[in-house]
Design an enzyme around this catalytic site. Structure first.
Site, mmCIF file in Angstrom:
data_model
loop_
_atom_site.group_PDB
_atom_site.id
_atom_site.type_symbol
_atom_site.label_atom_id
_atom_site.label_comp_id
_atom_site.label_asym_id
_atom_site.label_seq_id
_atom_site.Cartn_x
_atom_site.Cartn_y
_atom_site.Cartn_z
ATOM 1 N N LYS A 96 17.614 32.746 31.176
ATOM 2 C CA LYS A 96 18.971 32.497 30.609
ATOM 3 C C LYS A 96 18.397 31.181 31.180
ATOM 4 O O LYS A 96 18.851 31.552 32.138
ATOM 5 C CB LYS A 96 20.253 33.452 30.647
ATOM 6 C CG LYS A 96 21.272 32.474 30.024
ATOM 7 C CD LYS A 96 22.854 33.128 30.336
ATOM 8 C CE LYS A 96 23.983 33.265 29.729
ATOM 9 N NZ LYS A 96 24.871 33.717 29.558
ATOM 10 N N SER A 142 26.737 35.126 25.034
ATOM 11 C CA SER A 142 26.373 34.374 25.599
ATOM 12 C C SER A 142 24.601 34.529 25.687
ATOM 13 O O SER A 142 24.517 33.221 24.786
ATOM 14 C CB SER A 142 27.375 33.208 26.375
ATOM 15 O OG SER A 142 26.832 33.463 27.468
ATOM 16 N N SER A 161 28.974 38.662 28.415
ATOM 17 C CA SER A 161 27.962 37.558 28.085
ATOM 18 C C SER A 161 26.462 38.303 27.738
ATOM 19 O O SER A 161 25.680 37.714 26.935
ATOM 20 C CB SER A 161 27.633 36.509 28.826
ATOM 21 O OG SER A 161 29.299 35.500 27.568
#
Lengths: 99, 507
Positions: free
Chosen positions: B83, B162, B186
């Site tokens: 990420k 996310s 997330s």
């Protein structure tokens, strides 16, 4: 159901406190969105929290302190390398104290 | 082509085994991953940066070690996505934001996050940096400042967020595993929406050194993988004390992968009524309940439980998280890295305001301003302190229930993946996606999402992935893996939908 807007003056004050510029359109949208969100979080007032300790952080009681030993940190030139403006010694910013 | 398809369908552990056995070289694995990324990344938006050169260099180093007969790590030759909220030395890191890009130059951190460094120490390969909602603020990856990610099961739908890019890369079989971060769901919600496994470890279980902070009392780094054992192996590698993170726990790391063989006989599974009421899509409810009954059939005992303060979790979270974000994001000021805008003849304050005004997107601004509001004089007690007190009540609900049960089973999200754009103009509706995942962050508990049988969207249509969420008391991750492995084994025969997966003919 129409939602209460957060007054535009309040939004302007918050933007100033948060050091954020915003266009008039953005300010209008913030005023509407925040009015709605604040109305929603208002529901917390219904919860009886008399005598309840606040939780700022979980598990803090289990954490250990590290030994206070000096270690090699990031090299200065490496730390400065990607700054928008810098000289050999530090970061450069626009004037904030009168000469 | 045939071999690529085969490699792309290996689990993370299978990749490591085949590389260790010499059935395939790490370089062949890397090239196979790159071919798949090349084919699928444009339509799906999983990666913001693809690090082909670095991946091939790391792969050749693994192959060289093998040739020399040196021991290989637990992730040798495994391509992973990271990420973009995690720092990778010399590799672009934007946190999904334009404020970390100056001109066309993204910020390149001068160090690796501890979690990332631990992956490299075990021989993993960096495939690239995964797309995300800007500063991890969002539930659909539509708040990425660059481009949205799309759900491989149905590209008109979001993959959640996310950590949506990480989930897409895994679900579309570009890579077998990835790292995400989970502040309010997330990792788990995108895992549920795309049909992969996502783990939010206990608060403090995994180092956050090098994770760009959003809400520090809630943030954790967590693994995502195409299977439960892969996620377990990743967590085993990244978990553990880090002297560079004062909030990381100095506790031994359990054998998570071995726990996957444990079964659920005698396990007491709490089923909280509050997670199955209004707002839960009936088709999702059916599949989640069916999976919970599978656990019962395998020897677990189901116990109805109550978590009465659940309905206040969303409001509590959006006070606490935004307050912390308004403070954490003060560091993006145009001085040390990233974007700077200097209005002519302006002072330093004008520079801060212009830089932040131009660099942050609408959701980030909304949350900073809300956080500033709840912390401001006159509102602090009414909102911030009040939310912290309700947080205590939410924690107590869990403490009480974990006196009676070993794990709690719930849906991960109230619906299947929603359409791109469907909730973008309505931040509050978007926030309600996280109603089932936020409580674990508020209480600091470990939780994971494992795919169950898919369900159609409420208006009808092809079935889409659904996740079962399992929660445990602090540091009980091993228990969650044991139960998740049982669910996975029961459902393995059913293929998750993946219209754009490499084996399926592309439309």
């Amino acid at each position: 159901m129409s939602h209460k807007q957060l007054p535009t003056e309040t939004v302007a004050t918050l933007l100033r406190l948060a050091r954020l510029s915003a266009t008039p359109e953005e300010q209008q949208k913030l005023s509407a969105d925040l009015g709605k969100i604040i109305e929603y979080i208002q529901a917390l007032q219904e919860v009886n929290t008399d005598g309840i300790e606040p939780t700022a952080h979980v598990l803090l009681d289990r954490l250990a302190w590290r030994d206070d030993i000096l270690e090699q940190g990031l090299d200065r030139s490496e730390a400065l390398a990607q700054a928008p403006r810098h000289d050999d010694e530090g970061f450069r910013v626009p004037t904030f104290v009168e000469d | 082509m045939g071999q690529r398809n085969e490699i792309q369908h290996w689990t993370l552990i299978e990749v490591a085994q085949h590389v260790a056995a010499g059935d395939v070289s790490a370089e062949e694995v890397a090239r196979s991953a790159l071919d798949t990324i090349e084919e699928l990344n444009t339509p799906l938006g999983a990666f913001l940066t693809v690090t082909a050169d670095q991946m091939l260099t790391q792969a050749r180093a693994v192959d060289a070690r093998r040739t020399r007969g040196e021991p290989l790590g637990k992730l040798a030759g495994v391509p992973l996505g990271i990420k973009d909220a995690l720092c990778t030395r010399g590799v672009p890191t934007t946190c999904g934001s334009k404020i970390l890009v100056r001109g066309s130059e993204p910020w390149r951190p001068p160090y690796d996050a501890t979690t990332v460094a631990r992956l490299w120490a075990e021989g993993a390969l960096l495939a690239g940096k995964c797309n995300m909602d800007e500063f991890a603020m969002g539930s659909s990856t539509e708040n990425s400042a660059f481009f949205p990610a799309r759900n491989p099961a149905d590209p008109t739908r979001t993959p959640g967020g996310s950590s949506g890019g990480s989930a897409v890369a895994v679900a579309a079989r570009m890579i077998p595993g990835a790292l995400g971060s989970d502040t309010g769901g997330s990792v788990r919600q995108p895992a549920a929406y795309t049909g992969c496994v996502g783990v939010k470890p206990t608060y403090g279980r995994v180092s956050r050194f090098g994770l760009i902070a959003y809400a520090s009392s809630l943030d954790v780094v967590g693994p995502m993988a195409s299977d439960v054992r892969g996620a377990a192996r990743l967590l085993e590698v990244i978990a553990g004390h880090d002297p560079r993170d004062g909030t990381s726990l100095d506790q031994p790391v359990d054998a998570y992968e071995a726990a996957c063989e444990r079964g659920v006989r005698g396990l007491r599974v709490g089923v909280p009524e509050e997670y199955f009421g209004t707002g839960l899509q009936p088709e999702v409810k059916t599949q989640v309940e069916a999976a919970i009954h599978l656990l019962e059939r395998e020897g677990a005992t189901l116990v109805p439980v109550h978590l009465p303060h659940t309905r206040h979790a969303v409001a509590t979270y959006y006070v606490i998280a935004t307050a912390e974000a308004s403070s954490n994001l003060a560091r993006f000021d145009g001085v040390r890295f990233g974007l700077r805008h200097e209005p002519p003849a302006g002072d330093v304050t004008a520079m801060y305001e212009a830089t932040r005004g131009k660099g942050f997107g609408p959701e980030v601004k909304r949350r900073i301003v809300l956080g500033t509001y709840v912390l401001s004089h006159g509102y602090y007690d009414a909102y911030y302190r009040k939310a912290q007190q309700v947080r205590t009540l939410i924690r107590r609900d869990f403490d009480q229930v974990f006196g009676e049960v070993d794990v709690i089973a719930t849906p991960t999200a109230p619906t299947v993946a929603f359409l791109l754009g469907e909730q973008l103009d309505d931040p509050l509706t978007m926030y309600l996606n996280d109603v089932y995942t936020l409580p674990a962050n508020l209480a600091g508990l470990p939780a994971l999402s494992v795919p169950v049988a898919p369900a159609p969207p409420s208006g009808g249509g092809s079935p889409l992935p659904v996740g079962l969420q399992l929660l445990g008391p602090p540091l009980a991750e091993a228990r969650l893996f044991a139960a998740a492995a049982v669910v996975e084994a029961m459902l393995t025969s059913r293929q998750p939908p993946g219209a754009l997966s490499p084996t399926a003919p592309t439309p």
